[in-house]
Design a protein around this motif. Structure first.
Motif, short mmCIF file in Angstrom:
data_model
loop_
_atom_site.label_atom_id
_atom_site.label_comp_id
_atom_site.label_asym_id
_atom_site.label_seq_id
_atom_site.Cartn_x
_atom_site.Cartn_y
_atom_site.Cartn_z
N ALA A 1 30.20 0.76 -0.02
CA ALA A 1 31.01 2.50 0.51
C ALA A 1 30.62 2.75 1.24
O ALA A 1 29.94 2.49 1.80
CB ALA A 1 31.16 2.81 -1.07
N ASP A 2 31.39 3.38 2.42
CA ASP A 2 30.89 4.27 3.56
C ASP A 2 30.36 5.11 3.31
O ASP A 2 28.86 5.10 4.74
CB ASP A 2 32.50 4.56 3.63
N GLU A 3 30.47 6.03 2.61
CA GLU A 3 28.76 6.43 2.32
C GLU A 3 27.42 6.06 2.29
O GLU A 3 26.28 6.31 2.93
CB GLU A 3 29.19 7.65 0.61
N GLN A 4 27.86 4.92 1.22
CA GLN A 4 26.22 4.45 1.10
C GLN A 4 25.56 2.91 2.72
O GLN A 4 25.15 3.68 2.92
CB GLN A 4 25.88 3.22 0.22
N VAL A 5 27.04 3.16 3.44
CA VAL A 5 26.49 2.83 4.79
C VAL A 5 25.58 3.57 5.86
O VAL A 5 25.02 3.11 6.82
CB VAL A 5 27.00 2.11 5.28
N ARG A 6 26.48 4.67 5.74
CA ARG A 6 26.12 5.74 6.62
C ARG A 6 24.79 6.77 5.81
O ARG A 6 23.83 6.84 7.25
CB ARG A 6 26.91 7.25 6.63
N ALA A 7 24.32 6.52 4.68
CA ALA A 7 22.93 6.48 4.47
C ALA A 7 21.77 5.74 4.45
O ALA A 7 20.61 5.96 5.10
CB ALA A 7 22.87 6.53 2.87
N GLU A 8 22.57 4.64 4.55
CA GLU A 8 21.63 3.20 5.33
C GLU A 8 20.56 3.23 6.50
O GLU A 8 19.92 3.25 6.78
CB GLU A 8 21.64 1.96 4.36
N MET A 9 22.07 3.62 6.96
CA MET A 9 21.67 3.62 9.15
C MET A 9 20.84 4.69 9.15
O MET A 9 19.95 5.23 10.28
CB MET A 9 23.19 3.71 9.28
N LYS A 10 20.49 5.92 8.57
CA LYS A 10 20.04 7.34 8.65
C LYS A 10 18.12 7.08 8.38
O LYS A 10 17.54 7.39 9.50
CB LYS A 10 20.61 8.09 8.01
#
Length: 424
Positions: A249-258
């Protein structure tokens, strides 16, 4: 003539009697008896009504030992061979009531120009027939009085095949007709004017047990063929290029990248126009953990450079590595204020850059990047005539992979023991 009693496999009984739909798609594994029951259905109909049917395969020379012989075998088993005459020159089946079956190969498309009087078409091994050939038949089947029907039978090959994209879903065209998992579960499904039918060897009462055991053995020795032959399911044919590719999920990807300690931003661009696509892929690298994140994309076709520049103007301030084979386009984008540079390409770079991407332990793609997913999730290597993979050729032309190549041209993944990186 008297009614012929004939034993059918139970799973095909309804299909054989049904003539309420225009298109019948039979998908099944090896030995499921789908072709046998198509032959039964065809002979029964032509005995009941005076009709002209056309049987098609991609290569004409394969028909004699497949469809023609099968029809002859079925007619004898049904006890109606006395009502039919089989000829080989020309290859035809003639019925006493005036019905007729003719045979054509799609390798000689000129012979399909005239389909006068044809009201039923059977396309055997339809996955081998080109989509253009199917469209030709679909457009020419128009008997003015009788109902028109197309029967397609096939083993379920790759999801990249036109059969899957036409009858189930085509992600790139954003077309959804039917979830193939629903077909596997329900076995028979009707959508609009199409009757779907799924079968496996388990539906055939008359197949020898040792044959079933041979198919079962494929699970260990050839998983791809097991999926097709034993389970009768569409999927990936061949060796995956990126087995470590996952969608989140896009939200999960963004969180991991942070949470990446030392993130490296990379962006690549592939140019296209009429026959290929323009692709921009935005990436973030977690070098410490060898993870590549694909989190944004641009994908278009038939657009000019000014139109594309307008589409991606929000990315003017990021550094983009683009295909060096298009210096004129790169100059244009520079003039429009984009931070864009030519990538490095050389003889053998396709293979080297593909191996570079494969060295990531994990490739995580945002679920909003539909075109990256469509091209890379099921991407497989092409094979040569000996069945050996070709390391720089694939089952499709993946434009998003080209963009990834270019964006990573100055980055080295190295192995798990570490290594130098460059972030230019």
């Amino acid at each position: 003539m008297k009614k012929i009693e004939f034993i059918l496999n139970d799973h095909f009984a309804e299909f054989v009697e049904d003539w309420d739909h225009k298109i019948y798609l039979l998908v099944g594994g090896y030995g499921s008896s789908k072709s046998y029951h198509v032959a039964v259905k065809l002979i029964r109909k032509l005995l009941q009504e005076k009709r002209k049917a056309l049987v098609v395969r991609e290569v004409y020379d394969t028909i004699r030992d497949s469809c023609y012989d099968l029809l002859e075998e079925v007619a004898e088993a049904m006890g109606v061979d006395g009502y039919l005459t089989f000829t080989t020159s020309p290859m035809q089946v003639r019925f006493k009531n005036g019905s007729k079956i003719i045979f054509k190969g799609m390798d000689k498309p000129a012979k399909l120009k005239s389909m006068n009087g044809v009201s039923i078409v059977w396309i055997e091994e339809c996955s081998e027939v080109k989509y253009a050939g199917f469209k030709e038949i679909l457009g020419r089947l128009r008997h003015p009085v009788l109902s028109n029907h197309i029967i397609l039978s096939t083993n379920p090959v790759s999801k990249s095949n036109w059969c899957y994209r036409y009858f189930f879903q085509d992600k790139k065209a954003k077309l959804f007709i039917l979830d193939d998992e629903k077909l596997y579960k329900e076995r028979c499904v009707v959508v609009g004017k199409t009757y779907y039918h799924h079968s496996t060897v388990d539906d055939n009462y008359f197949v020898p047990q040792d044959y079933v055991e041979q198919l079962d053995d494929l699970k260990i020795h050839d998983p791809d063929l097991y999926r097709v032959a034993r389970k009768g399911r569409f999927g990936v044919n061949g060796r995956l290029v990126f087995p470590q590719f996952v969608v989140e999920a896009d939200e999960q990807v963004r969180a991991e990248m942070k949470n990446v300690q030392h993130p490296l931003e990379k962006n690549g661009m592939d140019f296209g126009f009429v026959t290929s696509y323009n692709a921009v892929v935005r990436m973030l690298i977690d070098h410490d953990n060898k993870i590549l994140y694909l989190y944004d994309e641009y994908y278009s076709k038939d657009k000019t450079d000014p139109e594309i520049a307008e589409d991606i103007k929000k990315w003017k301030d990021i550094l983009i590595k683009a295909d060096c084979a298009e210096p004129k386009a790169i100059r244009y984008y520079k003039q429009k204020g984009f931070r864009i540079r030519a990538c490095k390409k050389f003889k053998g770079s396709r293979k080297i850059y593909t191996k570079k991407v494969k060295r990531f332990r994990k490739i995580v793609c945002s679920d909003k990047c539909e075109n990256i997913i469509d091209e890379l999730q099921d991407l497989t290597f092409a094979v040569d005539k000996n069945g050996e993979i070709i390391e720089d050729e694939f089952n499709i032309d993946p434009h998003t992979l080209s963009a990834i190549w270019y964006g990573l041209d100055d980055y080295e993944v190295s192995d798990l023991k570490g290594g130098n990186i460059r972030n230019l």
